[in-house]
Design an enzyme around this catalytic site. Structure first.
Site, PDB file in Angstrom:
ATOM      1  N   SER A  32       8.991  13.495  -7.508  1.00  0.00           N
ATOM      2  CA  SER A  32       8.713  14.899  -7.197  1.00  0.00           C
ATOM      3  C   SER A  32       7.630  15.523  -8.065  1.00  0.00           C
ATOM      4  O   SER A  32       7.070  16.544  -7.697  1.00  0.00           O
ATOM      5  CB  SER A  32       9.988  15.731  -7.351  1.00  0.00           C
ATOM      6  OG  SER A  32      10.475  15.605  -8.670  1.00  0.00           O
ATOM      7  N   ASP A 352      11.254  25.341 -12.177  1.00  0.00           N
ATOM      8  CA  ASP A 352      12.668  25.351 -11.801  1.00  0.00           C
ATOM      9  C   ASP A 352      13.430  24.494 -12.801  1.00  0.00           C
ATOM     10  O   ASP A 352      12.896  24.156 -13.850  1.00  0.00           O
ATOM     11  CB  ASP A 352      12.866  24.871 -10.351  1.00  0.00           C
ATOM     12  CG  ASP A 352      12.458  23.417 -10.165  1.00  0.00           C
ATOM     13  OD1 ASP A 352      12.202  22.706 -11.165  1.00  0.00           O
ATOM     14  OD2 ASP A 352      12.393  22.966  -9.007  1.00  0.00           O
ATOM     15  N   HIS A 355      11.270  21.040 -12.951  1.00  0.00           N
ATOM     16  CA  HIS A 355       9.834  20.825 -12.757  1.00  0.00           C
ATOM     17  C   HIS A 355       8.961  21.832 -13.489  1.00  0.00           C
ATOM     18  O   HIS A 355       9.355  22.982 -13.650  1.00  0.00           O
ATOM     19  CB  HIS A 355       9.522  20.880 -11.254  1.00  0.00           C
ATOM     20  CG  HIS A 355      10.294  19.873 -10.471  1.00  0.00           C
ATOM     21  ND1 HIS A 355      11.420  20.196  -9.749  1.00  0.00           N
ATOM     22  CD2 HIS A 355      10.122  18.549 -10.348  1.00  0.00           C
ATOM     23  CE1 HIS A 355      11.902  19.104  -9.196  1.00  0.00           C
ATOM     24  NE2 HIS A 355      11.140  18.085  -9.542  1.00  0.00           N
TER      25      HIS A 355
END
Ligand SMILES: *[C@@H]1O[C@H](CO)[C@@H](O)[C@H](O)[C@H]1NC(C)=O
Ligand SMILES: *[C@@H]1O[C@H](CO)[C@@H](O)[C@H](O)[C@H]1NC(C)=O
Ligand SMILES: *[C@@H]1O[C@H](CO)[C@@H](O)[C@H](O)[C@H]1NC(C)=O
Ligand SMILES: *[C@@H]1O[C@H](CO)[C@@H](O)[C@H](O)[C@H]1NC(C)=O
Length: 390
Positions: A32, A352, A355
């Site tokens: 991600s 978040d 990340h």
């Protein structure tokens, strides 16, 4: 959203030209941290970052699938390395339109998939027991909230795209490039392209010290990583930009749920450091086995720790709390509409619970591409890698 069959132009030439390396193409693999929308294409997979507040600072405040308020590290690396305005598009998006597929792959493709890892099963296990300093257990579905805002999805569906499959997808791309350009030109393009890989964090999250001893895990990861690198090399890759695992024990999720004091959890950070050292050894071996291989290894562990330890000097005002989320350090629930959202997003290291913000991603990419000396990236920075003869 309706997806027309159009020629994507995310790679349009930008008018001004800084001192860029002008790599012909960039191929991006991993998790991600560099996913630009792969998971949006996984059917029945609601676990993705294609909803606000993700993307709130992207042009038109568009949630794209990036786990970020705006662009991510893949975008900035691409921008610094060539005439690109961001990461190349996801393979799975390009595949939707076979009539333009071949013209859209010539400047690179992004294969990265949030939640995936080096090991085939990472992101796919149903339950994981995690026992760090505090001996807590939790089901994977909750655990997976770290990458997947709506966690009842990709994991159960076995939908994330593991690194091995990403490389098989590249084989498809490579065959198509050869069909367009012919063997000689295609080989030249691929040899001079940069292959970015950012992976390992999810493997560590999914294989906590209770289920496997860290040294065993590290050995397993490196033998799997070695096979992936050799497979890419067989497909013509020669220039590798490898991004190691950041201090995962310091992300808001871990601080909030696994640290009594709110400090970083060193059990996890220790595995990240060991991963870096073993990747370093692996790459030395790889480049001595294959003399034409050139690589850069980015130490995102040290880069991020530097920011956490010196927030003022680095320009961040908050290095503990996520900008978007809920609970302690905004690290206990995903970023989504209705969550807390900071307004001064450039002041935050974390977007978040897992990340980095766009601002932090930009800084990471700047360091990877331009840093001098071996502390953060060695044996050469990404811009030297781009310019290296192969
Ligand atoms: C983290 O802690 C909060 C509050 O105790 C809890 O509600 C949440 O489920 C925990 N999250 C995970 C993934 O363990
Ligand atoms: C690439 O994948 C697409 C979709 O699966 C398929 O149609 C195409 O034949 C593949 N191309 C190659 C060269 O394998
Ligand atoms: C997050 O917390 C805020 C209060 O700080 C609350 O108003 C909001 O409803 C919460 N959102 C979610 C999704 O839990
Ligand atoms: C990259 O590293 C080299 C050697 O450390 C250094 O001379 C150069 O300034 C760095 N930056 C760029 C853009 O090459």
């Amino acid at each position: 959203m309706a997806r027309g069959c159009i020629l994507l132009l995310p790679l349009a030439i930008v008018a001004f030209n800084l001192a860029k390396a002008d790599v012909p193409a960039i191929f991006i693999f991993g998790d991600s941290t560099v996913d630009v929308g792969t998971n949006n294409n996984l059917e029945k997979c609601s676990a993705r970052a294609d909803m606000l507040y993700n993307g709130i600072d992207y042009p038109f405040s568009k949630p794209t699938g990036r786990f970020s308020n705006g662009q991510n590290t893949a975008d900035f690396i691409a921008r610094y390395l060539g005439d690109f305005i961001g990461s190349p598009p996801p393979f799975l998006s390009l595949l939707k339109c076979m009539s333009t597929f071949r013209s859209n792959i010539l400047h690179g493709v992004n294969f990265a998939s949030g939640g995936s890892g080096i090991l085939h099963d990472t992101g796919k296990k149903r339950f994981v027991s995690l026992s760090l300093s505090l001996s807590l257990y939790l089901p994977l579905d909750l655990f997976f909230a770290r990458f997947l805002p709506y966690y009842q999805a990709c994991t159960r569906q076995k939908k994330v795209v593991p690194l091995g499959q990403q490389i098989r997808q590249f084989a498809n791309v490579s065959a198509n490039i050869k069909a367009v350009l012919g063997l000689t030109e295609a080989d030249r393009l691929i040899s001079n392209s940069i292959f970015i890989i950012s992976a390992g964090s999810n493997d560590i999250f999914d294989n906590p010290p209770t289920s496997i001893s860290p040294p065993v895990l590290i050995t397993e990861l490196q033998s799997a990583y070695a096979i992936h690198l050799e497979n890419l090399h067989k497909l013509g890759a020669k220039k590798f930009g490898i991004i190691s695992v950041p201090p995962i024990g310091c992300c808001p999720f871990v601080r909030a749920n696994y640290s009594a004091t709110g400090d970083c959890v060193d059990d996890l950070n220790a595995i990240a450091r060991a991963f870096y050292d073993s990747t370093d050894a692996l790459l030395r071996q790889f480049s001595s086995d294959f003399k034409e291989v050139k690589y850069s290894l980015g130490n995102t562990y040290l880069m991020t720790m530097n920011l956490i330890d010196n927030p003022v000097a680095s320009g961040f005002k908050n290095v503990k709390t996520a900008c978007c989320g809920n609970g302690t350090f905004n690290g206990q629930s995903p970023c989504r509409v209705g969550a807390n959202l900071c307004s001064n997003r450039n002041d935050y290291l974390f977007w978040d619970m897992f990340h980095p913000t766009q601002a932090a991603s930009e800084l990471a990419a700047l360091t990877l591409v331009y840093a001098e000396g071996p502390e953060f990236v060695k044996p050469m920075n990404f811009s030297q890698l781009a310019g290296a003869d192969v």
